[in-house]
Design an enzyme around this catalytic site. Structure first.
Site, PDB file in Angstrom:
ATOM      1  N   ASP A   8       0.846  -1.044  -0.297  1.00 38.93           N
ATOM      2  CA  ASP A   8      -0.117  -0.230  -0.219  1.00 38.93           C
ATOM      3  C   ASP A   8       0.240   1.155   0.224  1.00 38.93           C
ATOM      4  OD1 ASP A   8      -1.574  -1.732   0.452  1.00 38.93           O
ATOM      5  OD2 ASP A   8      -2.903  -1.184   2.249  1.00 38.93           O
ATOM      6  N   ASP A 129     -15.097  -3.758  -1.421  1.00 39.14           N
ATOM      7  CA  ASP A 129     -14.816  -3.594  -0.190  1.00 39.14           C
ATOM      8  C   ASP A 129     -16.157  -3.666   0.565  1.00 39.14           C
ATOM      9  OD1 ASP A 129     -12.438  -3.601  -0.848  1.00 39.14           O
ATOM     10  OD2 ASP A 129     -12.303  -0.925  -1.282  1.00 39.14           O
TER      11      ASP A 129
END
Length: 240
Positions: A8, A129
């Site tokens: 990330d 998500d």
């Protein structure tokens, strides 16, 4: 089962979040290019990269770094974070990225997702998500009233071949993946499924593999050394 080490990116660094909370950020490596190369050297065969700056801004922020990561690692990469237009999809794929992940826009702009799938086929991955079973968008800041399973079925109808499912409540927590929700998805949609969020051990990866999933993403557990790259290489080679 394909296992994807996760990187990330925030402000040019590799970070991990806790439950998707940008205020609970830990820098795990200041050099994402070195991190990508290290994963590949240790046996990774595919990287999962998220542009967190892009997720917040709604446009690619870290493409140059991502290109350098791919060049250093010499393995395929899939990239998500803020990809909300066809121009952005073109931009990534024409620059050599192997697959792009369309997340928020899959819910808010289904016509865009459909057009991207028609144009690029398997190079488009849809990201779901969810928090408590409901889909979250815009860098996980907004939670909708759409269930994860309903969205997965919609994605399957428009021709999506691969879905990444992230349980936000488990992301970065090392509490184990949501096996129940993954099994539910596996039962109701016939696409390739990648599990994300909560993986804490080799046993978690083995449990996901036993569900017959296409893939799983490992993040914090790798950086904490709860899972080794040798674990990943071995689990990938086991036939369940």
């Amino acid at each position: 089962m394909q296992i994807f080490p996760a990187i990330d990116l925030k402000n040019g660094q590799c970070v991990r979040l806790f439950q998707g909370d940008f205020s609970k950020k830990t820098v795990v490596n200041e050099d994402p290019i070195a991190q990508a190369k290290a994963f590949a050297t240790d046996g990774a065969t595919y990287l999962h990269i998220v542009d967190l700056d892009g997720a917040l801004e709604g446009r690619p922020i870290n493409l140059e770094i991502i290109q350098r990561m791919k060049k250093a690692a010499k393995i395929p990469v899939q990239v998500g974070g803020g990809i909300r237009s066809m121009a952005q999809v073109d931009y990534y794929l024409e620059s050599g990225i192997d697959r792009v992940i369309i997340g928020s826009a899959a819910l808010t702009n289904p016509d865009f997702l459909r057009a991207a799938v028609q144009k690029y086929g398997a190079k488009i991955v849809a990201g779901i998500d969810a928090k408590n079973g409901f889909v979250a968008t815009r860098g996980w800041l907004d939670v909708s009233q759409v269930s994860y399973l309903d969205l997965a079925k919609r994605m399957e109808k428009v021709g999506v071949e691969t879905i990444i499912y992230t349980d936000i409540s488990r992301d970065g927590t090392l509490t184990g993946p949501n096996l129940e929700q993954m099994a539910n998805l596996k039962e109701h949609v016939k696409v390739s499924l990648i599990a994300s969020g909560g993986v804490s051990s080799r046993a978690d990866l083995e449990a996901l593999a036993q569900l017959g999933l296409y893939g799983a993403i490992a993040g914090k557990a790798l950086y904490n050394h709860d899972i080794s790259m040798s674990d990943i290489v071995e689990v990938e080679q086991i036939a369940y």
